[in-house]
Write a protein that holds these residues in place. Structure first.
Motif, PDB file in Angstrom:
ATOM      1  N   ARG A 153      -6.023   1.036 -11.682  1.00 18.01           N
ATOM      2  CA  ARG A 153      -5.588   0.377 -12.917  1.00 18.01           C
ATOM      3  C   ARG A 153      -5.709  -1.149 -12.785  1.00 18.01           C
ATOM      4  O   ARG A 153      -6.518  -1.766 -13.449  1.00 18.01           O
ATOM      5  N   CYS A 154      -4.902  -1.751 -11.895  1.00 12.58           N
ATOM      6  CA  CYS A 154      -4.821  -3.217 -11.870  1.00 12.58           C
ATOM      7  C   CYS A 154      -5.738  -3.849 -10.823  1.00 12.58           C
ATOM      8  O   CYS A 154      -5.833  -5.069 -10.750  1.00 12.58           O
TER       9      CYS A 154
ATOM     10  N   CYS B  84      -1.181   1.744  -7.861  1.00 12.47           N
ATOM     11  CA  CYS B  84      -0.176   1.056  -7.058  1.00 12.47           C
ATOM     12  C   CYS B  84       1.214   1.329  -7.636  1.00 12.47           C
ATOM     13  O   CYS B  84       1.340   1.821  -8.767  1.00 12.47           O
TER      14      CYS B  84
ATOM     15  N   CYS C 248      -6.220  -0.286  -6.478  1.00 13.82           N
ATOM     16  CA  CYS C 248      -5.521   0.420  -7.553  1.00 13.82           C
ATOM     17  C   CYS C 248      -6.507   0.594  -8.699  1.00 13.82           C
ATOM     18  O   CYS C 248      -7.130  -0.364  -9.134  1.00 13.82           O
TER      19      CYS C 248
ATOM     20  N   CYS D 252       2.011  -0.260 -11.118  1.00  7.48           N
ATOM     21  CA  CYS D 252       1.336   0.351 -12.273  1.00  7.48           C
ATOM     22  C   CYS D 252       1.948   1.698 -12.632  1.00  7.48           C
ATOM     23  O   CYS D 252       1.870   2.124 -13.787  1.00  7.48           O
TER      24      CYS D 252
HETATM   25 ZN   LIG Z   1      -1.943  -1.351  -9.955  1.00  6.86          ZN
END
Ligand SMILES: [Zn+2]
Ligand SMILES: [Zn+2]
Length: 241
Positions: free
Chosen positions: A49-50, A64, A47, A67
């Motif tokens: 982002r995370c 994901c 992902c 997120c």
């Molecule tokens: Zn994520």
């Protein structure tokens, strides 16, 4: 010169041992090849982002489900390896077992896993422990990692940028939302002078649900931080996430 000679002598007299099984390893090796192969190192596909690892490559800029539905307080998070049965003792020995000498090697691994994040970082900040817990444990493992990373990269570390104002019960057993509620207002920024307008890299040992680093990120942004990224040594990845 003297320090180098002493270290050389020390290495001959006391060989380095694998952090997990105790087999002799080359200097600063950390892990023997067998233990190394059991650790799940994290990276793409993940992902954006995370940093949650994906089983399949889905596309270059994919998020994901968590997120998308509930964006975290930080910008990006990355971790070195998966927290599982193989890596558990590595983390616990560092956190509770006084194996603090491992920080420089762990920081080297983190510098590699977080190279993209570090490229834009102005200041490194560790996730704080409550003063009572710090007193009982005698050291903050996140601050040790943050300081080691700062020494390696030359990026300034601000160890007292955040403070935990309330002692919270252990987070185990709470879900993502429960953890967040449990943490509300617990972390405050106390060095806005060092934070305002700067891109911050938050350091912790384990990323569990992201609630703690999310709360830290909120406090940093409230103090005027630019972007807040997160870099941890280990990451919990639950089945079906
Ligand atoms: Zn994520
Ligand atoms: Zn080993």
């Amino acid at each position: 010169m003297l320090m180098q000679s002493l270290r050389f002598l020390f290495d001959i007299l006391i060989p380095q041992r694998c952090f997990l099984c105790g087999t002799p390893v080359p200097r600063d090796g950390g892990l023997c090849p067998v233990c190394w192969s059991r650790i799940t190192f994290l990276g793409s596909p993940q992902c954006l982002r995370c940093g949650l690892p994906f089983e399949l490559e889905i596309g270059p800029a994919t998020l994901c489900g968590a997120c998308i539905s509930d964006p975290p307080g930080f910008h990006r998070a990355r971790s070195v390896f998966r927290y599982d049965g193989a890596s558990r003792d590595l983390v616990l020995g560092f956190k509770h077992g006084d194996r603090t000498g491992r920080a420089p090697l762990f920081a080297r691994w983190m510098a590699r896993a977080g190279a993209d994040l570090l490229a834009g970082t102005d200041v490194i900040v560790p996730v704080p422990l409550h003063p009572l817990r710090l007193f009982l444990r005698r050291y903050n493992q996140s601050a040790l990692l943050a300081n080691a990373l700062s020494r390696q990269t030359g990026i300034r570390c601000c160890p007292d940028a955040l403070i935990r104002v309330r002692h919270t019960p252990t987070q185990g057993g709470f879900g993502r939302r429960g953890r967040r509620a449990n943490l509300q207002g617990v972390i405050r920024a106390r060095r806005p002078d060092a934070i305002a307008g700067r891109n911050v890299l938050l350091i912790d040992d384990v990323f569990t649900t992201g609630a703690t680093v999310g709360e830290c990120a909120r406090a940093l942004r409230a103090a005027g931080a630019g972007s807040v990224d997160v870099l941890t040594l280990a990451r919990v990845v639950r089945a079906g996430q």
